[in-house]
Enzyme design. Sequence first.
Site, short mmCIF file in Angstrom:
data_model
loop_
_atom_site.label_atom_id
_atom_site.label_comp_id
_atom_site.label_asym_id
_atom_site.label_seq_id
_atom_site.Cartn_x
_atom_site.Cartn_y
_atom_site.Cartn_z
N ARG A 156 0.87 -1.33 0.22
CA ARG A 156 -0.05 0.00 -0.03
C ARG A 156 0.84 1.22 0.06
O ARG A 156 2.13 1.06 0.39
CB ARG A 156 -1.01 -0.08 1.29
N GLU A 164 4.71 0.74 1.44
CA GLU A 164 4.72 -0.06 2.80
C GLU A 164 5.10 -1.56 1.91
O GLU A 164 4.47 -2.08 1.05
CB GLU A 164 3.69 -0.31 3.37
N ASP A 177 -5.44 -3.95 17.62
CA ASP A 177 -5.36 -2.51 17.14
C ASP A 177 -5.31 -1.78 18.57
O ASP A 177 -5.26 -2.14 19.73
CB ASP A 177 -6.98 -2.53 16.74
N1 UDP Z 1 -6.22 -7.83 2.91
C1 UDP Z 1 -6.20 -8.08 1.61
N2 UDP Z 1 -6.51 -7.24 0.94
C2 UDP Z 1 -6.73 -5.67 0.90
C3 UDP Z 1 -6.51 -5.48 2.51
C4 UDP Z 1 -6.51 -6.46 3.29
O1 UDP Z 1 -6.07 -9.33 1.10
O2 UDP Z 1 -6.88 -4.78 0.18
C5 UDP Z 1 -6.03 -8.89 3.87
C6 UDP Z 1 -4.60 -9.17 4.45
O3 UDP Z 1 -4.45 -10.62 4.53
C7 UDP Z 1 -4.50 -8.17 5.58
C8 UDP Z 1 -5.59 -8.40 6.29
O4 UDP Z 1 -6.71 -8.56 5.08
O5 UDP Z 1 -3.39 -8.67 6.32
C9 UDP Z 1 -6.15 -7.56 7.23
O6 UDP Z 1 -6.30 -6.17 6.68
P1 UDP Z 1 -5.95 -4.89 7.36
O7 UDP Z 1 -6.34 -3.90 6.58
O8 UDP Z 1 -6.94 -4.95 8.75
O9 UDP Z 1 -4.58 -5.05 7.97
P2 UDP Z 1 -3.61 -4.11 8.69
O10 UDP Z 1 -4.17 -2.53 8.22
O11 UDP Z 1 -3.71 -4.45 10.22
O12 UDP Z 1 -2.18 -4.06 8.33
#
Ligand code: UDP
Length: 354
Positions: free
Chosen positions: A263, A288, A338
Site C-alpha cells: 500500500r 509499505e 489494534d
Molecule cells: N487484505 C487483503 N487485501 C486488502 C486488504 C486486506 O487481502 O486490500 C487482507 C490481508 O490478509 C491483511 C488482512 O486482510 O493482512 C487485514 O487487513 P487490515 O487492513 O486490517 O490490515 P492492517 O491495516 O492491520 O495491516
Amino acid sequence: MTDEVIVAGAGIWGCTVARRLAEAGRRVRVIEARAAIGGNARCETDAETGIEVHVYGSHIFHTHDPAVWDYVRRFVDFNGYQHKVLVKYRGKVYHLPLGLTLVNKFFGVELSPGELKDFMADEAHSTAVFDAFFRGYTSKQWGRPPEEIDPSIIKRVPVRDNYDTNYYNDYWQGIPASGYNSLFERLLDHPNVSVECGRAFSLDDWDGRTRVYYSGPIDALFGFRYGALPWRSLRFETERLDVADFQGTSVMNYTEAEIPYTRIHEFKHYHPELKDVMACGRTIICREYPQPWKSGDEPYYPINDESSVALVAKYRAEAAKLPNLVVGGRLGDYRYYDMDQAMAAALAATAQGC
Ligand code: UDP
C-alpha cells in the site's frame, strides 16, 4: 512489593498502564528502549509541510468500546476523520470493504442489497473477487498463500451488503487533532510519572519485588531461550513529492502480487481540517513493503500458527512464575492488537489499581 512500579515500554498499553497507576497513587518509572515514547503510533511532524508522518505506518484510532472511547478522549480530541481504504487493481480504483460499491464496479453490474448475497454465492464470482483483492495482497503481506494464514486475519476486512465504504465497523474513529505524540505525552504527564528513554528493561537489573508492567517482546525478556517468535516485518520507503495531492486519499492498497508493496500511505489526508497543510504544494507518501522478520528488524505482525502458539505458551509459563511481572501489549502478548484493544487490555490490567 514497593511503592514504585516500573512500566517497561511506552506504547499505548504501557502509557495507559502508567497513567492508571499514577492516578491510583503509585510512583511510576517508565522506561522505554527506543529514543522516544509512543510505540508504533509515534509520528513526526514534517517541519517544511506540517504533515504528521506516521513513522511506523498508518494508525487510525477506532473503537466500539465506550470505556476506551471515554478514556482516550480525556487526553485528546479527535478530528472526525473517517477511514476509507481504496484499492488499485489492474489500473482501476475500487473501494473496500467488500460491498456493493466494489462488487458492482468490478463486475459492471447494478446489484441491490438483497441481490448481493446470492451473487457472491456463485463460486466464480467469489473466486474472482478473492483472487483480485485478497490473494495477492495477503501473499505479499504474510509471505505465504491465504490458505495458510489464520482466517480471522482476512475477516478483519468487513463484508457488507450496502454502499457504506467506511473501512471500520466501529462506532467511533478519528485521528488525535493535536497529533498522536500528544496523546502519549499527555498520558505520561502526571507528577507521579518519570520517563527515561533509550533504556531497555532486563530481568538481570530487576530485584523481583518491584512490580513491573512489561510490553516489550516476551521472547526477548527471557533471552530467546526457547527460540525467537516469528513476526512479519515491514520496510517503508518515504518520498516527498512536488504535488499537492498524489493519490487523493490516505491509503491506497495494491493487491496485485507483481507489485512489490502492499500500500501507499499519503499522510496529509489524515488531517483534512488542517487547511494550510492540505493546500501546501508538496506531499509525503510512503510505500509499505512487507518482509520476513529477522533479528534487529522491527516486529510488526505476530504470525499465529501451531508452532508459534506453542512457543508463546512456553514464554507465558515463564512469565507466570514471576508474581510481580505483568506482561501486555502487542509485543508482550504476541497478539495482533489494534490500538483500542491495547488500551482496553491496559485498562483491564489496572482495574484493581495495583
Ligand atoms: N487484505 C487483503 N487485501 C486488502 C486488504 C486486506 O487481502 O486490500 C487482507 C490481508 O490478509 C491483511 C488482512 O486482510 O493482512 C487485514 O487487513 P487490515 O487492513 O486490517 O490490515 P492492517 O491495516 O492491520 O495491516
